[in-house]
Scaffold this motif. Sequence first.
Motif, mmCIF file in Angstrom:
data_model
loop_
_atom_site.group_PDB
_atom_site.id
_atom_site.type_symbol
_atom_site.label_atom_id
_atom_site.label_comp_id
_atom_site.label_asym_id
_atom_site.label_seq_id
_atom_site.Cartn_x
_atom_site.Cartn_y
_atom_site.Cartn_z
ATOM 1 N N VAL A 14 0.845 -1.200 0.000
ATOM 2 C CA VAL A 14 0.000 0.000 0.000
ATOM 3 C C VAL A 14 0.877 1.245 0.000
ATOM 4 O O VAL A 14 1.802 1.365 0.818
ATOM 5 N N CYS A 15 0.576 2.159 -0.910
ATOM 6 C CA CYS A 15 1.247 3.456 -0.964
ATOM 7 C C CYS A 15 0.408 4.489 -0.210
ATOM 8 O O CYS A 15 -0.780 4.669 -0.516
ATOM 9 N N ALA A 16 1.022 5.142 0.763
ATOM 10 C CA ALA A 16 0.340 6.232 1.450
ATOM 11 C C ALA A 16 0.319 7.467 0.556
ATOM 12 O O ALA A 16 1.094 7.579 -0.401
ATOM 13 N N ALA A 17 -0.552 8.411 0.872
ATOM 14 C CA ALA A 17 -0.640 9.631 0.072
ATOM 15 C C ALA A 17 0.692 10.368 0.060
ATOM 16 O O ALA A 17 1.149 10.863 -0.972
ATOM 17 N N SER A 18 1.370 10.375 1.180
ATOM 18 C CA SER A 18 2.646 11.078 1.267
ATOM 19 C C SER A 18 3.749 10.370 0.494
ATOM 20 O O SER A 18 4.785 10.961 0.207
ATOM 21 N N ALA A 19 3.500 9.080 0.168
ATOM 22 C CA ALA A 19 4.514 8.303 -0.555
ATOM 23 C C ALA A 19 4.281 8.299 -2.052
ATOM 24 O O ALA A 19 4.986 7.643 -2.787
ATOM 25 N N ALA A 20 3.256 9.065 -2.505
ATOM 26 C CA ALA A 20 2.936 9.037 -3.925
ATOM 27 C C ALA A 20 3.972 9.745 -4.770
ATOM 28 O O ALA A 20 3.981 9.644 -5.976
ATOM 29 N N ALA A 21 4.842 10.521 -4.167
ATOM 30 C CA ALA A 21 5.937 11.155 -4.887
ATOM 31 C C ALA A 21 7.185 11.012 -4.029
ATOM 32 O O ALA A 21 7.299 11.645 -2.984
ATOM 33 N N ALA A 22 8.120 10.155 -4.426
ATOM 34 C CA ALA A 22 9.261 9.867 -3.557
ATOM 35 C C ALA A 22 10.535 9.712 -4.379
ATOM 36 O O ALA A 22 11.018 10.671 -4.957
ATOM 37 N N GLY A 23 11.071 8.459 -4.448
ATOM 38 C CA GLY A 23 12.381 8.239 -5.044
ATOM 39 C C GLY A 23 12.374 8.106 -6.555
ATOM 40 O O GLY A 23 11.336 8.202 -7.217
ATOM 41 N N PRO A 24 13.554 7.844 -7.151
ATOM 42 C CA PRO A 24 13.690 7.752 -8.609
ATOM 43 C C PRO A 24 13.085 6.464 -9.184
ATOM 44 O O PRO A 24 12.922 5.462 -8.494
ATOM 45 N N VAL A 25 12.795 6.520 -10.474
ATOM 46 C CA VAL A 25 12.188 5.410 -11.207
ATOM 47 C C VAL A 25 12.944 5.244 -12.522
ATOM 48 O O VAL A 25 13.213 6.217 -13.225
ATOM 49 N N TRP A 26 13.240 3.973 -12.882
ATOM 50 C CA TRP A 26 13.897 3.673 -14.155
ATOM 51 C C TRP A 26 13.021 2.719 -14.962
ATOM 52 O O TRP A 26 12.650 1.637 -14.476
ATOM 53 N N GLY A 27 12.688 3.122 -16.178
ATOM 54 C CA GLY A 27 11.867 2.293 -17.048
ATOM 55 C C GLY A 27 10.455 2.811 -17.187
ATOM 56 O O GLY A 27 10.103 3.882 -16.652
ATOM 57 N N SER A 28 9.641 2.069 -17.927
ATOM 58 C CA SER A 28 8.254 2.468 -18.204
ATOM 59 C C SER A 28 7.357 1.236 -18.233
ATOM 60 O O SER A 28 6.821 0.866 -19.276
ATOM 61 N N ASN A 29 7.210 0.605 -17.053
ATOM 62 C CA ASN A 29 6.338 -0.572 -16.902
ATOM 63 C C ASN A 29 6.623 -1.648 -17.963
ATOM 64 O O ASN A 29 5.841 -1.788 -18.901
ATOM 65 N N PRO A 30 7.673 -2.446 -17.835
ATOM 66 C CA PRO A 30 8.336 -2.758 -16.569
ATOM 67 C C PRO A 30 9.398 -1.739 -16.162
ATOM 68 O O PRO A 30 9.927 -0.982 -16.983
ATOM 69 N N TYR A 31 9.704 -1.773 -14.851
ATOM 70 C CA TYR A 31 10.691 -0.913 -14.219
ATOM 71 C C TYR A 31 11.789 -1.780 -13.603
ATOM 72 O O TYR A 31 11.560 -2.948 -13.275
#
Length: 337
Positions: free
Chosen positions: A259-276
């Motif tokens: 579960v992602c909390a509302a405050s966690a909806a914008a956090a660390g870096p992401v690599w890729g585009s589903n898959p990641y």
Amino acid sequence: MTARKNTAVHRGAALLAGALVLALGLFASTGTATAQNLPDCNYSYPSGQAEYSCACPAGRSDGSIWGTGLYTSDSDLCTAAKHAGMIGKAGGNIRAVLQPGQGRYPATTQNGITSSEWGSYSESIEFYLPGQAIVQRLPGCDYYFPSDAAQYACTCAPDDFDGSLWGSGIYTSDSNLCTAARHAGAVGPAGGDILAVARPGQERYPSTTQNGITSSDWGSYSSSIEFVVDSTVAPVPVPTAAGPACGKFPVGATQHDCVCAASAAAAGPVWGSNPYVTDSDICEAARHAGVIGETGGAVRLFGLPGLDKYAGSARNGVTSYDWGTYGASFSFDGNLR
């Protein structure tokens, strides 16, 4: 497969010949006969009946039948019953039950009777002892996953695994169902029941060889399927807001609910585009994939093989980054949005 030409003529003649020798028999499942007052058997299963009990005469075992265990509903009842081991040469009473059609009916030789092979047919019959509980069979698998289904349960015929497929673990939705299920280990060489679940499209579907099946590589595709590798063929439970908070994707996991909390909806870096890549921030990647919004929520992820290249993109207010070769990936179940 031998063509069934002039079926109505040949089967009409067989029905006439069979009718000349019909007589009331005894049910003999284990060598002990039990007298029952039942009507003489029709040549083939009566249309529209869920269950049919009748008497087979001695010696009637020369009709045409297609299948093994499950037979096409136009097979000769008494010949099929002898092939299934429900009666012997002396004939006897039989109990036949209507079952869904199958994609293939394999040929075998059993109890001195040789059945023929057939492909797809609309209805099947199966034999049961008096009082025996009926097992409701699944229908034979279509070639493809139904386009409007969230999940699809069906039966793969034995050794029917020569279709085309793309991907590994997660497959394009136009992959052959049974071949992909065999590749995934959801069914063995003898066939059996499978449960396929709709999944979101992927940017790439890698090629692998598993369980004697080689899949093909493909790029971006709009929709995917995955198989529940479970002998009970149970539906996949939906993650809820009561689940654990999302962290990093667990090493070696094939599925992860969090579960992602509302405050966690914008956090660390992401690599890729589903898959990641699997060390991407789960909640930021979920927002990028569109499976949650600013308020967060429950997500389901699937572990996938690593890729040679991950393409970054800007989606839903989140920008992911390019990356090269990485050992493992994850994607999201878009059906939970």
